[in-house]
Design a protein around this motif. Structure first.
Motif, short mmCIF file in Angstrom:
data_model
loop_
_atom_site.label_atom_id
_atom_site.label_comp_id
_atom_site.label_asym_id
_atom_site.label_seq_id
_atom_site.Cartn_x
_atom_site.Cartn_y
_atom_site.Cartn_z
N ASN A 162 72.45 11.34 14.62
CA ASN A 162 71.07 11.01 14.75
C ASN A 162 70.12 12.16 14.28
O ASN A 162 70.52 13.44 14.43
CB ASN A 162 70.84 10.49 16.11
N VAL A 163 68.91 11.78 13.87
CA VAL A 163 68.11 13.00 13.50
C VAL A 163 66.72 12.88 14.04
O VAL A 163 66.11 11.74 14.21
CB VAL A 163 67.81 13.28 11.95
N ASN A 164 66.04 14.01 14.67
CA ASN A 164 64.85 14.07 14.81
C ASN A 164 63.93 15.16 14.33
O ASN A 164 64.34 16.40 14.44
CB ASN A 164 64.79 14.52 16.62
N VAL A 165 63.62 14.75 13.07
CA VAL A 165 62.95 15.55 12.11
C VAL A 165 61.50 14.93 11.77
O VAL A 165 61.21 14.04 11.95
CB VAL A 165 63.77 15.92 10.75
N ALA A 166 60.87 15.71 11.00
CA ALA A 166 59.50 15.29 10.32
C ALA A 166 59.60 14.14 9.45
O ALA A 166 60.56 13.83 8.92
CB ALA A 166 58.85 16.78 9.54
N PRO A 167 58.52 13.46 9.52
CA PRO A 167 58.26 12.20 8.60
C PRO A 167 58.77 12.53 7.24
O PRO A 167 58.29 13.73 6.75
CB PRO A 167 56.87 11.67 8.88
N MET A 168 59.14 11.73 6.47
CA MET A 168 59.37 11.93 5.28
C MET A 168 58.99 10.77 4.18
O MET A 168 58.35 9.98 4.69
CB MET A 168 60.87 12.00 4.77
N SER A 169 58.88 11.08 2.84
CA SER A 169 58.72 10.03 2.04
C SER A 169 59.37 8.89 1.95
O SER A 169 60.62 9.13 2.57
CB SER A 169 58.53 10.76 0.57
N GLY A 203 48.79 21.74 9.83
CA GLY A 203 49.94 21.17 9.58
C GLY A 203 49.91 19.48 9.41
O GLY A 203 48.61 18.81 9.74
N ALA A 204 50.81 18.95 8.67
CA ALA A 204 50.73 17.64 8.41
C ALA A 204 50.95 16.62 9.72
O ALA A 204 50.25 15.70 9.76
CB ALA A 204 52.03 17.25 7.60
N LYS A 205 51.19 17.29 10.71
CA LYS A 205 51.36 16.59 11.81
C LYS A 205 49.94 16.28 12.76
O LYS A 205 50.14 15.40 13.45
CB LYS A 205 52.41 17.26 12.93
#
Ligand code: SAM
Ligand code: SF4
Length: 464
Positions: A162-169, A203-205
């Motif tokens: 499972n992954v907990n990472v930044a939003p992607m396109s 940042g993007a967040k």
């Protein structure tokens, strides 16, 4: 998605309920029916200890009915603490000069995974900070997932990443899905817009809508197991829980299925973050137990994850109130897993994201669950058999899942006991397996016996 309507959430916070109303709602939960946000707000408003006890009893009932005694085990794997964002509560914030930065190579990620495999882990939550471009993020995350799946320890492999990472396109999410991820997890942190903007300064967040849209993009890319959650302590926890339930209602409407899991991380001290040491909205442990129980009742089929941010005694209580997945021996630093080394205590390391409270090893965690009569499970059969998203919910609701999952969980427990457990744990585990055998029907017992015999003959990783 549209932003959560804060005024509506506030109106739910005004709601009070009589004892009769609470009893009525709890009666409904016994039929494993999903609650409305208003009903959940009523449960959250409860203060009397007599009524709280009724809520806890109902939550235990729902947990046992839907999940049996299974608790799924996982471990986080931090791959990079470089981050372009400046979340005021996080040790990885770009403006935190104290943090020692590290981005693991794919080879290092594989080696870290092999250390975890050697201890018996089978499910990983991959975690990372955000890099400067979307393509850079995607390439790195996809490569890392592949590195994790490629790791091997005497034939043992990771079954689910499972992954907990930044939003992607959209295309980034598609590539992650192709790499074979299980759940895409992303925490909104706070659903309160003003607080969000105050705490995410670069940042993007810093754009709250971008964060909400991530879930939609993941669904659109075909990832149908998503995990959500607020970071508790940033704003009034009742607001966060009710707003998250509204978010879930939106997902159910838009995609036919809610989140696969919910997390309720509480903020912990973090190196270099004054905010994390004194969050603005702390709340008592009793309130925390209440919110977990209310979530269990509100969304009976959604997994609840409890990380090692919480202390051992709290986690031991919460598995009875609704938690269905726990991590063990977590290190929240890239490269934090060491083979047989004592080294610097984890909570003193400057490259950690925050402090970890429950420091038990996997063996100790398994022992504690066994002593409470739970079945620690290393299963990932649903994901591997494509029982995800709406299909998973159909299985879960038909009751079919319970029977299958108990068998799969017992088989994975037996494998763990045979291959990784300390001798004193084996006896405890085997007697629990014997006890649960008596609860299976004839067909189930036949499957379990067959798989068990096969394990004794060296066969591994069988599931239904
Ligand atoms: N960088 C990505 C992001 O922020 O979505 C993913 C990884 S981030 C390391 C995972 C989560 O850690 C965050 O979403 C946040 O909720 C949580 N977190 C950050 N600082 C924390 C703290 N001081 N205590 C507890 N949890 C924290
Ligand atoms: Fe970066 Fe995530 Fe930490 Fe924010 S929470 S600073 S995005 S790692």
């Amino acid at each position: 998605m549209k932003r959560i309507d804060g005024i509506k959430v506030n109106s739910f916070l005004e709601i009070k309920a009589s004892e009769k109303e609470i009893d009525g709602i709890l009666e409904k939960t016994k039929q494993l029916k999903r609650l409305s946000v208003e009903e959940s707000a009523k449960l959250l408003s409860v203060r009397s200890s007599a009524l709280l006890k009724k809520i806890y009893d109902a939550a235990s009932y729902v947990k046992n009915t839907v999940y049996g005694r299974r608790v799924v085990m996982f471990v986080p794997l931090y791959i990079s603490n470089f981050c372009v964002n400046s979340c005021l509560y996080c040790g990885f914030a770009s403006n935190n000069k104290l943090t020692v930065r590290k981005k693991l190579t794919f080879q290092e990620i594989k080696e870290q995974t092999e250390i975890l495999l050697k201890r018996g882990h089978k499910r990983i939550l991959m975690v990372a900070g955000e890099m400067s471009s979307s393509e850079e993020n995607t390439d790195y995350y996809v490569g890392a997932v592949k590195a994790i799946y490629s790791a091997d320890y005497k034939g043992n492999k990771i079954k689910r990443v499972n992954v907990n990472v930044a939003p992607m396109s959209l295309s980034g999410f598609k590539r992650l899905k192709e790499a074979g991820i299980g759940t895409y997890q992303i925490f909104q942190e706070t659903y309160h817009e003003e607080t969000y903007r105050k705490l995410h300064i670069a940042g993007a967040k810093s754009d709250p809508d971008n964060r909400l849209d991530a879930i939609d993009n993941a669904f659109k890319a075909g990832i149908d197991d998503v995990g959500i959650g607020p970071l508790l302590g940033l704003y009034d926890y009742r607001f966060e829980i009710l707003a998250m339930l509204m978010h879930i209602e939106y997902m159910e409407k838009a995609y036919g299925v809610g989140p696969h899991t919910i997390s309720v991380p509480r903020i912990e001290p973090a190196p270099g973050s004054a905010y994390a040491s004194a969050p603005e909205y702390p709340f008592a442990d009793e309130e925390f137990k209440k919110l977990v129980a209310v979530l269990r009742l509100s969304v009976p089929y959604t997994g609840i994850i409890m990380s090692t941010r919480e202390a051992a005694d709290m986690r031991d209580v919460l598995v009875n109130l609704g938690v269905s997945q726990v991590s063990a021996e977590s290190r929240v630093t890239p490269g934090g897993y060491e083979d047989n080394s004592v080294g610097i205590p984890h909570n003193d390391k400057l490259e950690r994201q925050f402090s970890v409270n429950d420091q038990r090893t996997l063996d100790e965690m398994v022992k504690s669950l066994l002593l409470q009569g739970f079945i620690p499970s290393f299963c990932a059969a649903c994901y591997r058999k494509n029982r995800t998203g709406e299909h998973f919910m159909d299985f879960a609701k038909s009751g079919e899942i319970k029977h299958m999952c108990d068998i799969n969980a017992l088989v994975t427990l037996k494998e763990y006991l045979e291959d990784f457990a300390k001798p004193e744990l084996k006896e405890l585990g085997y007697s629990l397996i014997e006890k649960y055998k008596t609860k299976l029907d004839k067909a189930g017992l036949r499957v379990l016996e067959k798989f068990s015999n096969n394990i004794s003959c060296g066969v591994r990783d069988e599931y239904i």
